[in-house]
Design a protein around this motif. Structure first.
Motif, PDB file in Angstrom:
ATOM      1  N   THR A 317      62.451  26.596  -3.286  1.00 17.24           N
ATOM      2  CA  THR A 317      63.627  27.420  -3.021  1.00 17.24           C
ATOM      3  C   THR A 317      64.336  27.796  -4.316  1.00 17.24           C
ATOM      4  N   ALA A 318      64.469  26.835  -5.226  1.00 12.54           N
ATOM      5  CA  ALA A 318      65.117  27.112  -6.508  1.00 12.54           C
ATOM      6  C   ALA A 318      64.361  28.178  -7.296  1.00 12.54           C
ATOM      7  N   ILE A 319      63.047  28.118  -7.286  1.00 10.05           N
ATOM      8  CA  ILE A 319      62.240  29.081  -8.047  1.00 10.05           C
ATOM      9  C   ILE A 319      62.268  30.461  -7.405  1.00 10.05           C
ATOM     10  N   LEU A 320      62.143  30.512  -6.088  1.00  4.95           N
ATOM     11  CA  LEU A 320      62.071  31.807  -5.412  1.00  4.95           C
ATOM     12  C   LEU A 320      63.412  32.524  -5.395  1.00  4.95           C
ATOM     13  N   LEU A 321      64.501  31.811  -5.582  1.00  7.24           N
ATOM     14  CA  LEU A 321      65.819  32.446  -5.636  1.00  7.24           C
ATOM     15  C   LEU A 321      66.120  33.066  -6.995  1.00  7.24           C
ATOM     16  N   LEU A 322      65.367  32.700  -8.024  1.00  4.10           N
ATOM     17  CA  LEU A 322      65.594  33.273  -9.352  1.00  4.10           C
ATOM     18  C   LEU A 322      65.197  34.749  -9.363  1.00  4.10           C
ATOM     19  N   PRO A 323      65.965  35.598 -10.046  1.00  5.10           N
ATOM     20  CA  PRO A 323      65.631  37.032 -10.066  1.00  5.10           C
ATOM     21  C   PRO A 323      64.436  37.379 -10.940  1.00  5.10           C
ATOM     22  N   GLY A 324      64.074  36.504 -11.870  1.00  5.35           N
ATOM     23  CA  GLY A 324      62.959  36.781 -12.773  1.00  5.35           C
ATOM     24  C   GLY A 324      62.087  35.559 -12.952  1.00  5.35           C
ATOM     25  N   PRO A 325      61.289  35.545 -14.043  1.00  3.98           N
ATOM     26  CA  PRO A 325      60.422  34.399 -14.299  1.00  3.98           C
ATOM     27  C   PRO A 325      61.223  33.105 -14.442  1.00  3.98           C
ATOM     28  N   ALA A 326      60.657  32.031 -13.956  1.00  4.50           N
ATOM     29  CA  ALA A 326      61.316  30.726 -14.048  1.00  4.50           C
ATOM     30  C   ALA A 326      61.115  30.144 -15.437  1.00  4.50           C
ATOM     31  N   VAL A 379      48.220  29.762   5.401  1.00  2.00           N
ATOM     32  CA  VAL A 379      49.028  30.276   4.295  1.00  2.00           C
ATOM     33  C   VAL A 379      48.170  31.034   3.284  1.00  2.00           C
ATOM     34  N   LEU A 380      46.964  30.525   3.003  1.00  2.00           N
ATOM     35  CA  LEU A 380      46.065  31.240   2.097  1.00  2.00           C
ATOM     36  C   LEU A 380      45.820  32.667   2.572  1.00  2.00           C
ATOM     37  N   LEU A 381      45.421  32.801   3.824  1.00  2.06           N
ATOM     38  CA  LEU A 381      45.092  34.121   4.356  1.00  2.06           C
ATOM     39  C   LEU A 381      46.348  34.975   4.507  1.00  2.06           C
ATOM     40  N   GLY A 382      47.430  34.360   4.973  1.00  2.00           N
ATOM     41  CA  GLY A 382      48.669  35.116   5.121  1.00  2.00           C
ATOM     42  C   GLY A 382      49.177  35.651   3.806  1.00  2.00           C
ATOM     43  N   MET A 383      49.107  34.844   2.743  1.00  2.00           N
ATOM     44  CA  MET A 383      49.542  35.308   1.437  1.00  2.00           C
ATOM     45  C   MET A 383      48.666  36.444   0.932  1.00  2.00           C
ATOM     46  N   GLY A 384      47.365  36.358   1.188  1.00  2.00           N
ATOM     47  CA  GLY A 384      46.478  37.448   0.782  1.00  2.00           C
ATOM     48  C   GLY A 384      46.852  38.754   1.454  1.00  2.00           C
ATOM     49  N   GLY A 385      47.175  38.676   2.750  1.00  2.00           N
ATOM     50  CA  GLY A 385      47.587  39.875   3.468  1.00  2.00           C
ATOM     51  C   GLY A 385      48.889  40.447   2.934  1.00  2.00           C
ATOM     52  N   VAL A 386      49.860  39.564   2.648  1.00  2.00           N
ATOM     53  CA  VAL A 386      51.147  40.022   2.119  1.00  2.00           C
ATOM     54  C   VAL A 386      50.965  40.662   0.747  1.00  2.00           C
ATOM     55  N   LEU A 387      50.186  40.029  -0.128  1.00  5.77           N
ATOM     56  CA  LEU A 387      49.962  40.579  -1.469  1.00  5.77           C
ATOM     57  C   LEU A 387      49.301  41.951  -1.406  1.00  5.77           C
ATOM     58  N   THR A 388      48.317  42.098  -0.535  1.00  2.00           N
ATOM     59  CA  THR A 388      47.639  43.387  -0.399  1.00  2.00           C
ATOM     60  C   THR A 388      48.605  44.449   0.125  1.00  2.00           C
ATOM     61  N   ALA A 389      49.414  44.083   1.121  1.00  2.77           N
ATOM     62  CA  ALA A 389      50.343  45.047   1.716  1.00  2.77           C
ATOM     63  C   ALA A 389      51.437  45.471   0.738  1.00  2.77           C
ATOM     64  N   GLU A 396      57.200  40.442  -7.212  1.00  7.66           N
ATOM     65  CA  GLU A 396      57.903  40.580  -5.940  1.00  7.66           C
ATOM     66  C   GLU A 396      56.995  40.291  -4.753  1.00  7.66           C
ATOM     67  N   ALA A 397      55.737  40.723  -4.843  1.00  6.14           N
ATOM     68  CA  ALA A 397      54.794  40.441  -3.762  1.00  6.14           C
ATOM     69  C   ALA A 397      54.577  38.937  -3.620  1.00  6.14           C
ATOM     70  N   PHE A 398      54.449  38.235  -4.740  1.00  7.70           N
ATOM     71  CA  PHE A 398      54.288  36.784  -4.679  1.00  7.70           C
ATOM     72  C   PHE A 398      55.543  36.109  -4.120  1.00  7.70           C
ATOM     73  N   ARG A 399      56.733  36.631  -4.485  1.00  3.76           N
ATOM     74  CA  ARG A 399      57.966  36.033  -3.995  1.00  3.76           C
ATOM     75  C   ARG A 399      58.018  36.062  -2.464  1.00  3.76           C
ATOM     76  N   VAL A 400      57.632  37.197  -1.882  1.00  4.69           N
ATOM     77  CA  VAL A 400      57.620  37.321  -0.427  1.00  4.69           C
ATOM     78  C   VAL A 400      56.504  36.462   0.175  1.00  4.69           C
ATOM     79  N   ALA A 401      55.331  36.458  -0.465  1.00  2.00           N
ATOM     80  CA  ALA A 401      54.181  35.732   0.090  1.00  2.00           C
ATOM     81  C   ALA A 401      54.447  34.236   0.188  1.00  2.00           C
TER      82      ALA A 401
END
Length: 453
Positions: A317-326, A379-389, A396-401
């Motif tokens: 949660t701490a990492i994903l809330l950061l606006p940029g690289p951790a 989660v593996l497959l779901g993240m792949g779908g999110v990244l592709t979409a 940003e794609a990784f943050r959502v995934a």
């Protein structure tokens, strides 16, 4: 939660033996089995550090790359219960040898693959070979070591196996850059064959007179056995605990960790591989501690798993809330927290082991193992779908995934708490009541003061 310990398996003649547990023979068997486990984990995670190379070699998107790994992990997860049955029927030695052959075939096929279909078939073979390893190694530990030593030896064996991730990160990246894809994976195949030969030479299923092949099980009896194992609340407690503790670490190390660190946080590939290596080293340090706590406080094992889950969710949660690289220190903290996921999941396996009779132990642990790997698949497959979409490997794609993790944590914690409630009701009916947490902590502090004085 239930703490029933499995009985010593009966001898062929029907009398209870006093097996020669421990000693040089036990450690030699464990060392050879652990070596096979290390090699299997190396083969399992070999695409984690080479995912970007695989995407370029076969011309695939993040979604197809995830599906690529999904096949391998799916075969592994689906094979857990059959693997437990095969180990009970034919013994760990035969299954570890078969595993080495399947892993070697899969990596050799991947070395020669030029099409996506061939590469996918290669990973299916790797998944099948990998599926046989864990149940085999876990079956050896209680046969060769005294019950009081099993939790710690299990943790040590598991974290030793995870050293395979070290071989599949920085060393694999260096070798791949030096000799190319075909030679790298052909060499990996040769290593699996060598591990199979070592198993044949050293591993035995148990001390003399303590093991014999299991009887074949009719389909109807098998279904009844599986229902009985799942009906025990300790099995379900282990299942959901394994799910919540393991999947985040597995998703990170199997596939998405290195691409995430490179594209979202600006690390180079060797630095990212170094962090994955740190994850394994940290697991080696955490494992003995959790093993000792598991053995000393068997009625508090669920709290260990909840602690691991809570720490992981907090740092993510701490990492994903950061606006940029951790910052690097926060990424190191993430890796250290993820490192507890493997040893934490072993606590779930220990719960299943003590909640089931020895005849069902391998099946119960295989069932629990599905919890973590099933969640990993989703989660593996779901993240792949999110990244592709969302456009591929972008921050940003990784943050959502990565947000997909939270749904799994909710399911795991809910299932764990409900199963624990039922397990405690059964324990209370038998007169087994856990000491309050405050009393346990006070006792630990008291012992520390005595040591200091």
């Amino acid at each position: 939660m239930t703490t029933t310990l499995p009985a010593t398996p009966p001898a062929p003649g029907g009398t209870a033996p006093v097996p020669a547990r421990g000693g040089r023979a036990a450690w030699a068997v464990l060392a050879a089995a652990a070596a096979a486990y290390v090699v299997a984990v190396m083969q399992r995670t070999s695409l984690g550090a080479t995912g970007l190379d695989a995407a370029d070699r076969f011309g695939i998107s993040p979604g197809l790359l995830a599906l690529f790994v999904f096949l391998q992990v799916g075969v592994y997860a689906a094979g857990q219960i059959p693997a437990g049955l095969l180990v009970d029927r034919f013994g760990a030695r035969a299954m570890l040898t078969s595993s080495g052959a399947l892993l070697a075939a899969g990596q050799l096929l991947l070395a020669l693959a030029t099409s996506l279909g061939t590469a996918a078939a290669a990973r299916v073979l790797v998944g099948a070979g990998d599926a046989l390893v864990f149940a085999s190694v876990m079956a050896l530990v209680p046969r060769w070591f005294a019950p009081r030593r099993v939790p710690l030896v299990t943790q040590m064996t598991t974290i030793t196996g995870q050293l395979g991730q070290v071989l599949s990160t920085v060393p694999l990246i260096v070798v791949l850059g030096a000799v190319g894809w075909p030679t790298t994976f052909a060499t990996a195949a040769a290593v699996s064959l060598a591990a199979a030969v070592l198993v044949l030479a050293v591993v035995r299923n148990g001390p003399a007179g303590t093991w014999r092949p299991g009887a074949p099980i009719a389909p109807r009896a098998l279904a009844g056995q599986l229902r009985a194992v799942w009906a025990r609340p300790g099995t379900r407690l282990g299942f959901f605990g394994h799910m919540g503790t393991q999947f985040s670490m597995m998703v990170f190390s199997l596939l998405w960790g290195v691409p995430y660190l490179v594209t979202a946080h600006g690390l180079d590939r060797l630095a990212a591989g170094g962090l994955v290596t740190l994850l394994v080293v940290a697991s080696v340090c955490v494992g003995p501690l959790l093993g000792a706590l598991t053995a000393r406080h068997p009625l508090r094992r669920s709290w260990l798993m909840l602690g691991v889950i809570g720490a992981g969710a907090t740092v993510w949660t701490a990492i994903l809330l950061l606006p940029g690289p951790a910052p690097l220190w926060l990424l190191v903290l993430l890796v250290l927290v993820l490192a507890a996921g493997g040893p934490g999941s072993v606590v779930g396996l220990d719960i299943a082991r003590t909640a089931n009779p020895v005849a069902n132990a391998a099946v119960a642990q295989g069932m629990v193992n599905i919890g973590g790997f099933g969640a990993t698949l989703v989660v593996l497959l779901g993240m792949g779908g999110v990244l592709t979409a969302l456009g591929g490997f972008t921050p940003e794609a990784f943050r959502v995934a990565w947000l997909l993790q939270y749904a799994v944590w909710v399911v795991a914690v809910t299932g764990l708490v409900l199963a624990r409630r039922e397990a405690r009701r059964l324990d209370a009916a038998r007169g087994v009541v856990p000491r309050p947490v405050t009393e346990v902590l006070a006792g630990m502090l008291g012992r520390r003061r005595q040591v200091r004085t």
